[in-house]
Design a protein around this motif. Structure first.
Motif, PDB file in Angstrom:
ATOM      1  N   ARG A  13       0.911  -1.030  -0.328  1.00 19.17           N
ATOM      2  CA  ARG A  13       0.076   0.075  -0.018  1.00 19.17           C
ATOM      3  C   ARG A  13       0.660   0.931  -0.172  1.00 19.17           C
ATOM      4  O   ARG A  13       2.187   1.321   0.528  1.00 19.17           O
ATOM      5  CB  ARG A  13      -0.830   0.312   0.790  1.00 19.17           C
ATOM      6  N   VAL A  14       0.462   2.139  -0.686  1.00 13.30           N
ATOM      7  CA  VAL A  14       1.310   3.959  -1.346  1.00 13.30           C
ATOM      8  C   VAL A  14       0.257   4.685  -0.201  1.00 13.30           C
ATOM      9  O   VAL A  14      -0.864   4.726  -0.974  1.00 13.30           O
ATOM     10  CB  VAL A  14       1.682   3.675  -2.167  1.00 13.30           C
ATOM     11  N   LEU A  15       0.354   5.999   0.471  1.00 12.10           N
ATOM     12  CA  LEU A  15      -0.164   6.679   1.206  1.00 12.10           C
ATOM     13  C   LEU A  15       0.088   7.863  -0.081  1.00 12.10           C
ATOM     14  O   LEU A  15       1.247   8.583   0.379  1.00 12.10           O
ATOM     15  CB  LEU A  15      -0.008   6.508   2.788  1.00 12.10           C
ATOM     16  N   THR A  16      -0.616   8.719  -0.706  1.00 10.67           N
ATOM     17  CA  THR A  16      -0.702   9.892  -0.951  1.00 10.67           C
ATOM     18  C   THR A  16      -1.953  10.695  -1.398  1.00 10.67           C
ATOM     19  O   THR A  16      -2.959  10.713  -1.095  1.00 10.67           O
ATOM     20  CB  THR A  16      -0.154   9.813  -2.527  1.00 10.67           C
ATOM     21  N   VAL A  44      -0.207  -1.236  -5.176  1.00  8.96           N
ATOM     22  CA  VAL A  44       1.127  -1.590  -6.075  1.00  8.96           C
ATOM     23  C   VAL A  44       0.484  -3.667  -5.309  1.00  8.96           C
ATOM     24  O   VAL A  44       0.365  -4.250  -5.454  1.00  8.96           O
ATOM     25  CB  VAL A  44       2.101  -1.887  -4.969  1.00  8.96           C
ATOM     26  N   TRP A  45       0.490  -3.724  -7.469  1.00  7.90           N
ATOM     27  CA  TRP A  45       0.424  -4.567  -7.681  1.00  7.90           C
ATOM     28  C   TRP A  45       1.127  -5.187  -9.018  1.00  7.90           C
ATOM     29  O   TRP A  45       1.564  -4.517  -9.306  1.00  7.90           O
ATOM     30  CB  TRP A  45      -1.550  -4.998  -8.116  1.00  7.90           C
ATOM     31  N   ASN A  46       1.313  -6.783  -8.389  1.00  4.97           N
ATOM     32  CA  ASN A  46       1.942  -7.428  -9.702  1.00  4.97           C
ATOM     33  C   ASN A  46       0.482  -8.583 -10.556  1.00  4.97           C
ATOM     34  O   ASN A  46      -0.220  -8.599 -10.056  1.00  4.97           O
ATOM     35  CB  ASN A  46       3.220  -7.743  -9.825  1.00  4.97           C
ATOM     36  N   ALA A  47       1.023  -8.906 -11.691  1.00  7.80           N
ATOM     37  CA  ALA A  47       0.022  -9.952 -12.347  1.00  7.80           C
ATOM     38  C   ALA A  47       1.113 -10.427 -12.664  1.00  7.80           C
ATOM     39  O   ALA A  47       2.216 -10.457 -13.609  1.00  7.80           O
ATOM     40  CB  ALA A  47      -0.685  -9.521 -12.994  1.00  7.80           C
ATOM     41  N   VAL A  48       0.660 -12.343 -12.514  1.00 12.87           N
ATOM     42  CA  VAL A  48       1.122 -13.674 -13.447  1.00 12.87           C
ATOM     43  C   VAL A  48      -0.062 -14.157 -14.539  1.00 12.87           C
ATOM     44  O   VAL A  48      -0.666 -14.421 -14.465  1.00 12.87           O
ATOM     45  CB  VAL A  48       1.657 -14.712 -12.056  1.00 12.87           C
ATOM     46  N   VAL A  49       0.285 -13.378 -15.490  1.00 12.98           N
ATOM     47  CA  VAL A  49      -0.494 -14.414 -16.508  1.00 12.98           C
ATOM     48  C   VAL A  49       0.133 -15.920 -16.761  1.00 12.98           C
ATOM     49  O   VAL A  49       1.360 -15.459 -17.723  1.00 12.98           O
ATOM     50  CB  VAL A  49      -0.207 -13.298 -18.111  1.00 12.98           C
ATOM     51  N   ASP A  50      -0.338 -16.373 -16.795  1.00 14.52           N
ATOM     52  CA  ASP A  50      -0.162 -17.873 -16.829  1.00 14.52           C
ATOM     53  C   ASP A  50      -0.892 -18.232 -18.181  1.00 14.52           C
ATOM     54  O   ASP A  50      -2.147 -19.071 -18.301  1.00 14.52           O
ATOM     55  CB  ASP A  50      -0.611 -19.021 -15.855  1.00 14.52           C
ATOM     56  N   GLY A  51      -0.491 -18.369 -19.325  1.00 11.34           N
ATOM     57  CA  GLY A  51      -0.510 -18.828 -20.616  1.00 11.34           C
ATOM     58  C   GLY A  51       0.312 -20.498 -20.445  1.00 11.34           C
ATOM     59  O   GLY A  51       0.453 -21.307 -20.611  1.00 11.34           O
ATOM     60  N   PRO A  52      -0.907 -21.060 -22.231  1.00 16.43           N
ATOM     61  CA  PRO A  52      -0.654 -22.684 -22.861  1.00 16.43           C
ATOM     62  C   PRO A  52       1.474 -23.148 -22.651  1.00 16.43           C
ATOM     63  O   PRO A  52       1.185 -23.920 -22.014  1.00 16.43           O
ATOM     64  CB  PRO A  52      -1.101 -22.426 -23.756  1.00 16.43           C
ATOM     65  N   ALA A 204      -4.903  -1.141 -18.014  1.00 15.60           N
ATOM     66  CA  ALA A 204      -4.934  -0.226 -18.634  1.00 15.60           C
ATOM     67  C   ALA A 204      -3.992   1.028 -17.443  1.00 15.60           C
ATOM     68  O   ALA A 204      -2.882   1.677 -18.172  1.00 15.60           O
ATOM     69  CB  ALA A 204      -5.955   1.151 -17.793  1.00 15.60           C
ATOM     70  N   GLY A 205      -3.307  -0.388 -16.404  1.00 18.35           N
ATOM     71  CA  GLY A 205      -2.138   0.239 -15.408  1.00 18.35           C
ATOM     72  C   GLY A 205      -2.435   1.620 -15.424  1.00 18.35           C
ATOM     73  O   GLY A 205      -3.145   2.035 -15.137  1.00 18.35           O
ATOM     74  N   ASP A 206      -1.624   2.500 -15.155  1.00 17.81           N
ATOM     75  CA  ASP A 206      -1.182   3.734 -14.671  1.00 17.81           C
ATOM     76  C   ASP A 206      -1.753   4.650 -16.046  1.00 17.81           C
ATOM     77  O   ASP A 206      -1.647   6.059 -15.354  1.00 17.81           O
ATOM     78  CB  ASP A 206       0.053   4.012 -14.802  1.00 17.81           C
ATOM     79  N   GLU A 207      -2.115   4.013 -16.976  1.00 16.20           N
ATOM     80  CA  GLU A 207      -2.965   5.459 -17.628  1.00 16.20           C
ATOM     81  C   GLU A 207      -4.008   5.907 -17.239  1.00 16.20           C
ATOM     82  O   GLU A 207      -4.691   6.891 -16.519  1.00 16.20           O
ATOM     83  CB  GLU A 207      -3.157   3.758 -18.663  1.00 16.20           C
ATOM     84  N   CYS A 208      -4.704   5.480 -15.847  1.00 21.25           N
ATOM     85  CA  CYS A 208      -5.387   5.561 -15.138  1.00 21.25           C
ATOM     86  C   CYS A 208      -5.245   4.548 -14.168  1.00 21.25           C
ATOM     87  O   CYS A 208      -5.201   3.752 -13.521  1.00 21.25           O
ATOM     88  CB  CYS A 208      -6.889   4.800 -15.792  1.00 21.25           C
ATOM     89  N   TYR A 209      -4.390   5.644 -12.995  1.00 23.12           N
ATOM     90  CA  TYR A 209      -4.222   5.790 -11.265  1.00 23.12           C
ATOM     91  C   TYR A 209      -6.074   4.445 -10.625  1.00 23.12           C
ATOM     92  O   TYR A 209      -5.431   4.050 -10.030  1.00 23.12           O
ATOM     93  CB  TYR A 209      -3.987   6.615 -10.922  1.00 23.12           C
ATOM     94  N   VAL A 210      -7.170   5.899 -10.788  1.00 20.82           N
ATOM     95  CA  VAL A 210      -7.941   5.098 -10.103  1.00 20.82           C
ATOM     96  C   VAL A 210      -9.259   5.353 -11.398  1.00 20.82           C
ATOM     97  O   VAL A 210      -8.842   5.839 -12.341  1.00 20.82           O
ATOM     98  CB  VAL A 210      -8.390   6.189  -8.705  1.00 20.82           C
ATOM     99  N   GLU A 211     -10.440   5.054 -11.009  1.00 23.98           N
ATOM    100  CA  GLU A 211     -11.525   4.917 -11.793  1.00 23.98           C
ATOM    101  C   GLU A 211     -12.014   6.369 -12.272  1.00 23.98           C
ATOM    102  O   GLU A 211     -11.999   6.742 -12.827  1.00 23.98           O
ATOM    103  CB  GLU A 211     -13.060   4.134 -10.761  1.00 23.98           C
ATOM    104  N   HIS A 253      -3.346   2.022  -9.605  1.00 27.66           N
ATOM    105  CA  HIS A 253      -3.155   1.756  -8.522  1.00 27.66           C
ATOM    106  C   HIS A 253      -4.672   1.889  -7.601  1.00 27.66           C
ATOM    107  O   HIS A 253      -4.841   2.242  -6.716  1.00 27.66           O
ATOM    108  CB  HIS A 253      -2.203   2.519  -7.900  1.00 27.66           C
ATOM    109  N   ASP A 254      -5.653   1.270  -8.364  1.00 22.69           N
ATOM    110  CA  ASP A 254      -6.652   1.618  -7.500  1.00 22.69           C
ATOM    111  C   ASP A 254      -7.687   0.713  -6.536  1.00 22.69           C
ATOM    112  O   ASP A 254      -7.643  -0.764  -7.075  1.00 22.69           O
ATOM    113  CB  ASP A 254      -8.115   1.472  -8.274  1.00 22.69           C
ATOM    114  N   LEU A 255      -7.352   0.793  -5.517  1.00 20.36           N
ATOM    115  CA  LEU A 255      -7.615  -0.732  -4.443  1.00 20.36           C
ATOM    116  C   LEU A 255      -8.443  -1.189  -4.303  1.00 20.36           C
ATOM    117  O   LEU A 255      -8.866  -2.455  -4.531  1.00 20.36           O
ATOM    118  CB  LEU A 255      -7.577   0.314  -3.031  1.00 20.36           C
TER     119      LEU A 255
END
Length: 267
Positions: A13-16, A44-52, A204-211, A253-255
């Protein structure tokens, strides 16, 4: 299209101040010269994209020593990563059932210090690191001169890494996983269109931080925006993808948005 899953990895988590995230969020007016500022919590997040045939890591998070002097003081003052020390890439991957050795490739949405801090784990390996051409140029320009942005740290990415440079507007990693260039926050932000049996995912990633950046089309605050014109054009690109696919849009970054997707898609 093969069987693809997207696992979300919580990195802390980040506070700002909301004014960094939504332009004009706290502005004085004739009737209220000194409005109260609002501090909010972001993920703050990552993702694992599991493909074939490949397991891909989306971003690498921040260095766990962000709060111990690794991040420049002015940046940490603005973006307080309160639990960075509790979040190593290896440990957080383990929490969703993966190991660093499982990762066949890494996609860097961009190279800011809250996304590139775990790249050291892949230094000296042959794991391909995908990054947009414009991002790599701007990151080195920023980190190695007094120009550009202070949100890039050479110690994050100036390493023996197997860079795979993405050019142009789109790049297909494999069937059902396509990278999309979304400049605005930085020159080389990458998003993605991922097709899973559980539905399409639009990163979208950081193109859009939040909704609010997405739904209300309010730009990021000035300190987080490289080009407002490019940002707006990229926003329309993501919205068109949503109209065409009906996919879930994952913000940077939208929690609340992050938590609404549970562990991910098709997991």
């Amino acid at each position: 299209m093969g069987d693809i899953s997207v696992h979300l990895v919580d990195r802390g988590r980040v506070l700002t101040d909301m004014g960094y995230v939504l332009d004009g969020y706290t502005m004085g007016s004739a009737s209220n010269r000194s409005p109260d500022h609002e501090t909010a919590e972001f993920v703050v997040w990552n993702a694992v994209v599991d493909g074939p045939d490949r397991t891909v890591l989306w971003d690498t998070g921040a260095n766990p020593e962000a709060g111990d002097g690794y991040w420049p003081a002015p940046l940490y003052e603005a973006f307080e990563y309160v639990d960075a020390a509790d979040h190593t890439l290896e440990g957080d991957l383990d929490s969703v059932g993966y190991d660093l050795a499982d990762i066949d490739a890494v996609v860097m949405s961009h190279l800011h210090l809250d996304h590139a801090g775990g790249l050291a784990e892949f230094a000296g390996t042959d794991v391909p690191i995908y990054v947009h051409e414009e991002e790599l140029k701007f990151a080195y320009y920023s980190a190695k001169t007094t120009e550009g942005s202070i949100a890039y740290l050479a110690s994050d990415f100036d390493r023996d890494l197997n860079w795979n440079v993405v050019h142009g507007d789109e790049h297909t990693l494999f069937d059902g996983f396509r990278l999309v260039h979304l400049p605005g926050h930085t020159p080389g932000v990458l998003g993605a269109h991922i097709e899973t049996p559980a539905g399409d995912v639009l990163v979208a990633g950081d193109e859009c931080y939040v909704e609010g950046n997405y739904t209300d089309e309010v730009p990021l605050g000035p300190g987080l925006l490289w080009s407002e014109r490019d940002w707006f054009d990229s926003l329309q690109k993501v919205k068109e993808l949503e109209r065409r696919t009906g996919g879930d849009v994952l913000f940077g970054h939208d929690l609340a948005r992050f938590e609404s997707f549970g562990d991910g898609w098709n997991v």
